[in-house]
Design an enzyme around this catalytic site. Structure first.
Site, PDB file in Angstrom:
ATOM      1  N   LYS A 115       0.820  -1.221   0.000  1.00 19.86           N
ATOM      2  CA  LYS A 115       0.000   0.000   0.000  1.00 19.86           C
ATOM      3  C   LYS A 115       0.850   1.266   0.000  1.00 19.86           C
ATOM      4  CE  LYS A 115      -2.705  -3.059  -0.086  1.00 19.86           C
ATOM      5  NZ  LYS A 115      -2.993  -3.543  -1.428  1.00 19.86           N
ATOM      6  N   GLU A 199      -3.541   7.194   8.453  1.00 22.97           N
ATOM      7  CA  GLU A 199      -4.448   7.993   7.627  1.00 22.97           C
ATOM      8  C   GLU A 199      -5.541   8.555   8.519  1.00 22.97           C
ATOM      9  OE1 GLU A 199      -6.251   5.796   4.441  1.00 22.97           O
ATOM     10  OE2 GLU A 199      -4.418   5.775   3.244  1.00 22.97           O
ATOM     11  N   HIS A 234     -15.849  -6.184   5.738  1.00 21.83           N
ATOM     12  CA  HIS A 234     -14.995  -6.078   4.548  1.00 21.83           C
ATOM     13  C   HIS A 234     -15.320  -7.111   3.489  1.00 21.83           C
ATOM     14  CE1 HIS A 234     -12.926  -3.036   6.687  1.00 21.83           C
ATOM     15  NE2 HIS A 234     -12.563  -3.862   7.641  1.00 21.83           N
ATOM     16  N   ARG A 291      -6.248  -7.608 -10.164  1.00 18.12           N
ATOM     17  CA  ARG A 291      -6.866  -8.864 -10.600  1.00 18.12           C
ATOM     18  C   ARG A 291      -8.242  -8.570 -11.186  1.00 18.12           C
ATOM     19  NH1 ARG A 291      -7.891  -8.341  -5.032  1.00 18.12           N
ATOM     20  NH2 ARG A 291     -10.131  -8.055  -4.716  1.00 18.12           N
TER      21      ARG A 291
END
Ligand code: MV4
Length: 494
Positions: A115, A199, A234, A291
């Site tokens: 990331k 963040e 998630h 992907r």
């Protein structure tokens, strides 16, 4: 390309092979002992068993899969999603064996897989990102400083994480040290990489992702967005395209940012750039998935483009046959994921035999699945039974068609998430389009599904009482007919 090996199983293996078939390309399935009778194995031109049911002994054995490919004269390997699909070492090994990996380069996978390096690459293109640390946080002291300048609440994220894995929320500076230590040790044990970053926490965001396609000649286009805000832990539950909150201007700005993220890693193939959209409709780049995604069909429905065919054409070295101006959104598409899970019992997997399995049919309905009636759902893999996709001329039609399709889907033997999806589709917050990633937490409790069946039971009991008054017996056909109708009526009462 004459022969493609699909290094995957279930619905996605079948879906990839269908596109191969249309292109006149032969297919090879590799399968575990648990999937011997699966439709994707029967559909393939050739099939090879590669090991026992656990993925670690079958679908994750890259070298064994490459060996099979070499033995059978395969010239391309499609990894699907999950398993080896985002494994840069596998992609490199495929290439080294003289076989085309149908996906991006290992370099692009490495950049986007981490990331922090993804954000560093995106930064060069002025992509909007959530304020926070500029790179990894290497000490508690540095972390505290950044935390105070970022503001609270904030998130500590693992660089090697993604998809919500390894995220910790911090509300106050007093909690920072403890949370950071936990985040680092979790990231170290889960990913072998303890790098974390900070963040600001975006409250009540929508999760919107942009599909891109890049060819090997440097052309990249965006195929608009997918709205994926309805998630549970998630795990996406419902996805749609287009999003009902994007204006043409925001769509274009996000699309162009997504193309730039692709350019930042010389992206080739189909990829997805994830953004958060806050309450003021400001968007921030989060991460990129290198992907084909589970929810790709909704994009196919609104653009008319077969993403798997495009992946194969790109892998063959062809130029994209369309440019950005050729792409238009047509209609609206929704996808629900039908899981063998019990929504009234904390979505516990409910594996077993599909004693009844009847798919909905008709105009605007697509079912991507990998099961047939009487098949067992293996315990070793993700319990997704099917993806049910509808298409309509607008959102309302796509929603109503989805509710109809759910009502026409008959599955017994296992509990499924169909009733839960029906609940969401009929919810005013969903219908209005005014929802965020907290929809399920804010609007759902299991009693809401049991109440529905209780209501049905009460209505059925009332009919029963009336029949007894009317001196009808259970053997009487009329009883069956009336109870059948009572179920129908109770649905309409909702
Ligand atoms: C966030 C966030 C709020 N603020 N980052 C979760 C998945 C991963 N891709 C990133 N995630 C989030 N990142 C900031 N700075 C909230 C989430 C998040 C979320 C994002 C999309 C869909 C559902 C979610 C559920 C919880 C948290």
């Amino acid at each position: 390309m004459n022969k493609i090996l699909v290094a995957n199983r279930g619905e996605i293996a079948l879906r990839i092979m269908r596109s191969c078939h249309e292109m006149g390309i032969k297919t090879v399935a590799v399968f575990s002992e648990a999937d011997r009778n699966a439709p994707f194995v029967k559909y393939a031109n050739e099939a090879v068993c590669i090991g026992p049911p656990p993925s670690s002994q079958s679908y994750l054995l890259g070298d064994k899969i490459i060996e099979v490919a070499k033995n059978l004269g395969v010239d391309g390997i499609h990894p699907g999603y999950g398993f080896l699909s985002e494994n840069a070492d596998f992609a490199a090994a495929v290439k080294k064996a003289g076989i085309i990996f149908i996906g991006p380069s290992p370099e692009a996978m490495n950049i986007m897989g981490d990331k922090l390096s993804a954000k560093a690459a995106a930064k060069k293109y002025n992509i909007p990102m959530v304020p926070g640390s500029d790179g990894a946080i290497t000490s508690i002291e540095e972390g505290k400083k950044t935390a105070l300048s970022t503001g609270f609440p904030l998130l500590i994220k693992a660089s090697a994480g993604g998809g919500g894995k390894g995220m910790r929320i911090v509300e106050h500076i007093e909690e920072f040290e403890e949370q950071m230590k936990l985040a680092v040790s979790e990231a170290t044990s889960a990913f072998g990489d303890g790098s974390v970053f900070i963040e600001r926490y975006v409250a009540g965001p929508r999760h919107i992702e942009i599909q891109i396609l890049g060819d090997s000649h440097g052309n990249i286009v965006y195929l608009f967005e997918r709205e994926c805000s309805i998630q549970r832990r998630h795990q996406k539950v419902i996805e749609e395209a287009p999003s009902s909150v994007l204006t043409p201007e925001i769509r274009k700005a996000m699309g162009e940012c997504a193309v730039n993220v692709g350019q930042a890693c010389n992206y080739e193939g189909a990829g997805t750039v994830e953004f958060l959209l806050d309450e003021n409709k400001k968007f921030y780049f989060l991460e990129m998935n290198t992907r084909l995604q589970v929810e790709h069909p909704v994009t196919e429905m609104i653009t008319g483009i077969d993403l798997v065919k495009e992946q194969i054409k790109i892998a063959r070295g062809e130029m994209l046959s369309f440019n950005q101006n050729d792409l238009k959104i047509n209609g609206h598409s929704i996808e629900i994921r039908v899981y063998a899970e019990d929504p009234t019992n904390n979505f516990l997997p409910d594996i077993g035999k599909l004693t009844t399995y009847k798919r909905p049919q008709g105009l605007g309905i697509r079912v991507d699945d990998g099961f047939e009636e009487d098949m067992d759902i293996p315990i070793y893999y993700d319990p997704m039974i099917a993806k049910l996709i509808t298409f309509g001329k607008n959102r309302e039609e796509a929603i109503n068609r989805m509710i109809r399709a759910i009502d026409d889907y008959h599955i017994t033997g296992v509990e499924t998430t169909l009733s839960f999806c029906r609940f969401v589709l009929k919810h005013n917050a969903f219908i209005s389009g005014n929802f965020d990633t907290h929809f399920i937490k804010n609007h759902f409790s299991p009693e809401m599904l049991t109440t529905e069946s209780k209501e049905e039971a009460i209505i059925a009991a009332l009919f029963g009482a009336k029949l007894i008054n009317d001196k009808k017996t259970p053997e009487n056909n009329q009883l069956l007919e009336i109870t059948g109708k009572s179920k129908w009526k109770s649905n309409r009462l909702m």
